[in-house]
Design a protein around this motif. Structure first.
Motif, short mmCIF file in Angstrom:
data_model
loop_
_atom_site.label_atom_id
_atom_site.label_comp_id
_atom_site.label_asym_id
_atom_site.label_seq_id
_atom_site.Cartn_x
_atom_site.Cartn_y
_atom_site.Cartn_z
N SER A 370 0.83 -1.20 0.00
CA SER A 370 0.00 0.00 0.00
C SER A 370 0.87 1.26 0.00
CB SER A 370 -0.92 0.01 1.22
OG SER A 370 -0.18 -0.05 2.43
N TYR A 371 2.00 1.23 0.69
CA TYR A 371 2.91 2.37 0.70
C TYR A 371 3.49 2.61 -0.69
CZ TYR A 371 2.86 2.19 5.85
OH TYR A 371 2.49 2.21 7.17
N ILE A 372 3.84 1.51 -1.36
CA ILE A 372 4.42 1.63 -2.69
C ILE A 372 3.39 2.18 -3.67
CG2 ILE A 372 5.47 0.35 -4.60
CD1 ILE A 372 6.60 -1.59 -2.58
N LEU A 373 2.13 1.74 -3.51
CA LEU A 373 1.06 2.23 -4.37
C LEU A 373 0.91 3.75 -4.23
CD1 LEU A 373 -1.43 1.60 -6.23
CD2 LEU A 373 -2.77 1.45 -4.12
N MET A 374 0.86 4.24 -3.00
CA MET A 374 0.71 5.67 -2.77
C MET A 374 1.91 6.45 -3.32
SD MET A 374 -0.05 7.68 0.83
CE MET A 374 1.48 7.08 1.57
N MET A 375 3.10 5.94 -3.09
CA MET A 375 4.31 6.62 -3.56
C MET A 375 4.34 6.70 -5.09
SD MET A 375 8.28 5.40 -3.14
CE MET A 375 7.94 3.97 -4.19
N SER A 376 3.93 5.62 -5.75
CA SER A 376 3.97 5.59 -7.21
C SER A 376 2.99 6.60 -7.81
CB SER A 376 3.66 4.18 -7.72
OG SER A 376 2.35 3.78 -7.36
N LEU A 377 1.84 6.79 -7.17
CA LEU A 377 0.87 7.77 -7.66
C LEU A 377 1.40 9.19 -7.53
CD1 LEU A 377 -2.36 6.12 -6.29
CD2 LEU A 377 -2.08 6.87 -8.64
N THR A 380 4.13 9.68 -10.30
CA THR A 380 3.55 9.83 -11.63
C THR A 380 2.87 11.18 -11.80
OG1 THR A 380 3.11 7.44 -11.56
CG2 THR A 380 2.14 8.66 -13.37
N SER A 381 2.17 11.62 -10.75
CA SER A 381 1.52 12.93 -10.80
C SER A 381 2.55 14.05 -10.97
CB SER A 381 0.71 13.15 -9.52
OG SER A 381 0.15 14.44 -9.49
N LEU A 382 3.66 13.96 -10.24
CA LEU A 382 4.69 14.99 -10.33
C LEU A 382 5.35 14.99 -11.71
CD1 LEU A 382 6.38 17.18 -8.94
CD2 LEU A 382 7.91 15.36 -8.12
N GLY A 383 5.59 13.79 -12.26
CA GLY A 383 6.19 13.70 -13.58
C GLY A 383 5.33 14.34 -14.66
N SER A 384 4.02 14.10 -14.61
CA SER A 384 3.11 14.71 -15.59
C SER A 384 3.04 16.22 -15.43
CB SER A 384 1.71 14.10 -15.45
OG SER A 384 1.72 12.72 -15.72
N CYS A 399 11.43 13.33 -16.85
CA CYS A 399 10.00 13.21 -16.57
C CYS A 399 9.45 11.86 -17.03
CB CYS A 399 9.22 14.34 -17.23
SG CYS A 399 9.52 15.95 -16.47
N ALA A 400 9.97 11.38 -18.18
CA ALA A 400 9.54 10.07 -18.66
C ALA A 400 9.96 8.98 -17.69
CB ALA A 400 10.13 9.81 -20.04
N ALA A 401 11.15 9.13 -17.07
CA ALA A 401 11.61 8.14 -16.09
C ALA A 401 10.71 8.12 -14.87
CB ALA A 401 13.05 8.46 -15.69
N MET A 402 10.30 9.30 -14.39
CA MET A 402 9.40 9.36 -13.25
C MET A 402 8.07 8.70 -13.56
SD MET A 402 10.12 13.29 -12.00
CE MET A 402 8.94 13.20 -10.67
N ASN A 403 7.55 8.96 -14.76
CA ASN A 403 6.28 8.36 -15.16
C ASN A 403 6.41 6.85 -15.29
OD1 ASN A 403 4.20 7.44 -17.34
ND2 ASN A 403 3.44 9.43 -16.63
N SER A 467 -1.97 15.12 -14.31
CA SER A 467 -1.39 15.33 -12.99
C SER A 467 -2.46 15.49 -11.92
CB SER A 467 -0.49 16.57 -13.02
OG SER A 467 0.08 16.81 -11.75
N ALA A 468 -3.52 16.22 -12.23
CA ALA A 468 -4.58 16.44 -11.25
C ALA A 468 -5.30 15.14 -10.91
CB ALA A 468 -5.58 17.47 -11.79
N ILE A 469 -5.61 14.32 -11.92
CA ILE A 469 -6.30 13.05 -11.68
C ILE A 469 -5.43 12.10 -10.88
CG2 ILE A 469 -7.37 11.06 -12.78
CD1 ILE A 469 -9.00 13.60 -13.05
N LEU A 470 -4.15 12.04 -11.21
CA LEU A 470 -3.23 11.14 -10.50
C LEU A 470 -3.04 11.58 -9.05
CD1 LEU A 470 -0.62 10.72 -13.36
CD2 LEU A 470 -2.02 8.89 -12.39
N PHE A 471 -3.04 12.87 -8.80
CA PHE A 471 -2.91 13.35 -7.43
C PHE A 471 -4.14 12.93 -6.61
CE2 PHE A 471 -3.50 16.55 -4.09
CZ PHE A 471 -2.27 16.48 -3.45
N LEU A 472 -5.32 12.98 -7.23
CA LEU A 472 -6.52 12.51 -6.55
C LEU A 472 -6.38 11.03 -6.18
CD1 LEU A 472 -9.46 12.83 -5.62
CD2 LEU A 472 -10.17 12.36 -7.98
#
Length: 491
Positions: A370-377, A380-384, A399-403, A467-472
Motif C-alpha cells: 500500500s505504501y508503494i502504491l501511494m508513492m507511485s501515484l 507519476t503525478s509529479l512527472g506529468s 519526466c519520462a523516467a518518473m512516469n 497530474s490532477a487526476i493522478l494526485f486525486l
C-alpha cells in the motif's frame, strides 16, 4: 457419511462428497513455473510493448490519412482499452471448457491475421475495426490468461515472478521504440503492420508453454492416516505468510469439523489475521461446506476496500496514455522523431529496472504494498506536472523516467493487492472486474484528451489534466494504507 479417524455426533449433518472428490492444486513456486514466467515475460514484451509505440504510429497515420487528431487517436485508445477486456472474454471461453493455453494460442493467430489485414486498410474507420478491435481483443485474451496462469504457479514468490514477467513490458518498450522509427521510415506504416502480424504470431508459441497445473491431492471420505497427514501438511504449506490464532494444536475432530459449527462461525466476523487465510485453505474443505462459506464471505462484492481499489485505478489509468502524447510533444518542442522514439526507449529501460525493483522492495525489504502504491501515484503525478516545463531532450527523459517508475509500480501491484485483499480464490473474478474497468477508461481517457488538445491546441493542458487526476488517486490510496496498517487485509 462419517469421516474416518473421528467420531461424528448424531446431530451433525452428513456431507456426501463421495461423488465429488476434492482435489488441490499446489503452486510449485518454481519448476515449470519459471518457463511460464518466461512465456509471460515474452507476452509482455509483445502486448504492452506494442501499445507503447502507438505515439510513433499516430504520427505516421496522421501523415498517411490526413484525418483529425481526435479521430485517429480512437484507433489507439480502442486497442489500449480492448487489451484490458481480456477478463470477460476469457471467462466466457472458460465456460465452454476451453483452457487458458488454448485461448492464448487462438488469440495469437487471430491477432496476427488482423494485423496483416490492417496493412491493407484504406481509411481510419477500417483500422479502428481491424487493428483497434480485432487485434486489441486478441491481445487481450493472451495478456489476461498468461498473467492468471503465472499467478497460479506461484504463491510465496508471486511478487518476484510477476515483477520479472511484467518487466518484459519495459524490454518490449525499449526494443520496439528503438526500432519503430527505422522500421516506419524504411517499410512505411503498412509494412510495419505486416511485421507486427509476424510478431503477434509468436504469441501462439508462448501460449503453448503455459501448461495447466494438475491436481496432486484427491480428497476422499475414506482417507487414510497417511493421506490425512499429507493434507494437514498441505494446509500448513498454504498458510505460509499468514498467522493462525488459536490453531497451534488442532485435533483431528476440529480438522474434519462439524458442518453446523463451521457454517455458524461464518456468520461472525473473522479475526483479522485469518481473513486472507480463509480463501487459501478452502480447497481442502468439503465442497458443500465451501459453497455455503463462499456465500457468507462474498468478498468480491462486499469488500469495501475492493471498491476503493477500483477508484484508485480509475485515476491511475489516466497516466497510461502518456506514451501516446509524449512523442508528439517532443516533436512540438523541436526534437526529431528519432529523439522522441529514443525517449520512449529509455522509458522502457526504466520500466525494466522498476519492475525488478518492486519485487526486491516487497519480497526482500518487505515494504507494504500500500505504501508503494501511494508513492507511485505521487511520482507519476509529479512527472506529468513537470512535462510542460520541459523543452530539452534531457528534461523530457527525466519526466519520462518518473512516469515509467510510477506507472510500472502500479501495474505490478494490481494482482498483488487483489490477492491480498480478497484472497487467491477470488483473484480471477476480481482481476477480471478491475481489467474491464481499466479497459473502459483506456478508451475514454485518450479520446477525451484528444478532444481537449483539438480545442486548446496545447498539449500542456493534457499533462496538467493527467497530474490532477493522478494526485486525486494518491489521496485515495491513503485508505489502502490505513487498511493494511490496521490489518484489514494481510499480505
Amino acid at each position: 457419511m462419517p469421516c474416518r479417524m473421528r467420531k461424528v455426533d448424531a446431530k451433525t449433518p452428513e456431507v456426501d462428497v463421495a461423488n465429488q472428490p476434492e482435489t488441490e492444486v499446489r503452486p510449485p513456486d518454481g519448476g515449470w513455473g519459471w518457463v511460464v514466467c518466461l512465456a509471460c515475460f515474452l507476452t509482455n514484451c509483445t502486448v504492452p510493448g506494442t501499445t507503447s509505440i502507438n505515439g510513433i504510429l499516430l504520427i505516421e497515420l496522421l501523415k498517411l490519412f490526413n484525418e483529425s487528431f481526435s479521430k485517429t487517436t480512437i484507433v489507439f485508445s480502442i486497442i489500449a482499452g480492448a487489451i484490458m477486456f481480456g477478463g470477460p472474454l476469457v471467462s466466457v471461453a472458460l465456460m465452454f471448457k476451453a483452457s487458458h493455453r488454448q485461448i492464448m494460442m487462438v488469440g495469437g493467430i487471430v491477432a496476427a491475421a488482423s494485423a496483416v489485414a490492417s496493412s491493407f486498410a484504406p481509411n481510419v474507420e477500417t483500422l479502428i475495426f481491424t487493428y483497434g478491435i480485432l487485434v486489441g481483443f486478441s491481445l487481450a485474451v493472451n495478456y489476461f490468461s498468461v498473467t492468471v496462469t503465472l499467478g497460479q504457479y506461484f504463491l510465496k514468490k508471486r511478487v518476484l515472478a510477476l515483477g520479472i514477467a511484467i518487466s518484459g513490458k519495459g524490454f518490449g518498450t525499449f526494443m520496439l521504440n528503438y526500432l519503430s522509427t527505422k522500421i516506419t521510415s524504411f517499410y512505411g506504416i503498412r509494412g510495419t503492420f505486416l511485421l507486427l502480424g509476424g510478431l503477434f504470431l509468436n504469441l501462439t508459441v508462448y501460449g503453448a508453454l503455459c501448461r495447466p497445473l494438475k491436481p496432486v491431492i484427491k480428497q476422499s471420505p475414506n482417507i487414510s492416516h497417511n493421506e490425512r497427514t499429507s493434507v494437514d501438511e498441505m494446509e500448513g504449506t498454504a498458510n505460509i505468510g499468514f498467522e493462525t490464532e488459536g490453531e497451534n494444536q488442532e485435533t483431528k475432530d476440529e480438522k474434519c469439523g462439524d458442518s453446523n459449527r463451521r457454517i455458524s462461525e461464518d456468520t461472525k466476523p473473522l479475526p483479522k489475521t485469518l481473513r486472507a487465510r480463509k480463501s487459501i485453505t478452502s480447497e481442502i474443505v468439503p465442497s458443500e461446506i465451501y459453497k455455503r462459506e463462499s456465500i457468507y464471505c462474498n468478498t468480491t462484492f462486499k469488500n469495501k476496500y475492493f471498491y476503493l481499489l477500483l477508484a484508485i485505478y480509475t485515476t491511475y489509468s489516466v497516466g497510461e496514455s502518456f506514451y501516446i502524447y509524449i512523442p508528439l510533444y517532443a516533436v512540438s518542442v523541436g526534437l526529431s522523431e528519432e529523439e522522441s522514439s529514443l525517449i520512449m526507449a529509455i522509458y522502457g529501460i526504466i520500466g525494466i529496472v522498476s519492475l525488478l525493483l518492486i519485487g526486491f522492495l516487497v519480497d526482500i525489504i518487505h515494504i507494504p504494498t500500500s505504501y508503494i502504491l501511494m508513492m507511485s501515484l505521487f511520482i507519476t503525478s509529479l512527472g506529468s506536472l513537470l512535462i510542460p516545463f520541459c523543452q530539452s531532450f534531457g528534461t523530457l527523459v527525466s519526466c519520462a523516467a518518473m512516469n515509467s517508475i510510477g506507472t510500472n509500480f502500479g501495474i505490478s501491484l494490481r494482482i498483488v493487492l487483489i490477492s491480498a485483499i480478497l484472497g487467491t480464490d477470488n483473484m480471477t473474478a476480481a482481476y477480471s472486474i478491475l481489467s474491464t474497468l481499466i479497459g473502459i477508461l483506456y478508451i475514454i481517457y485518450p479520446t477525451l484528451k484528444g478532444f481537449v488538445y483539438e480545442a486548446t491546441q496545447q498539449l500542456s493542458v493534457v499533462f496538467y489534466f493527467d497530474s490532477a487526476i493522478l494526485f486525486l488517486g494518491a489521496v485515495l490510496s491513503c485508505g489502502i494504507v490505513y487498511a493494511q496498517k490496521t490489518e484489514k487485509f494481510v499480505e
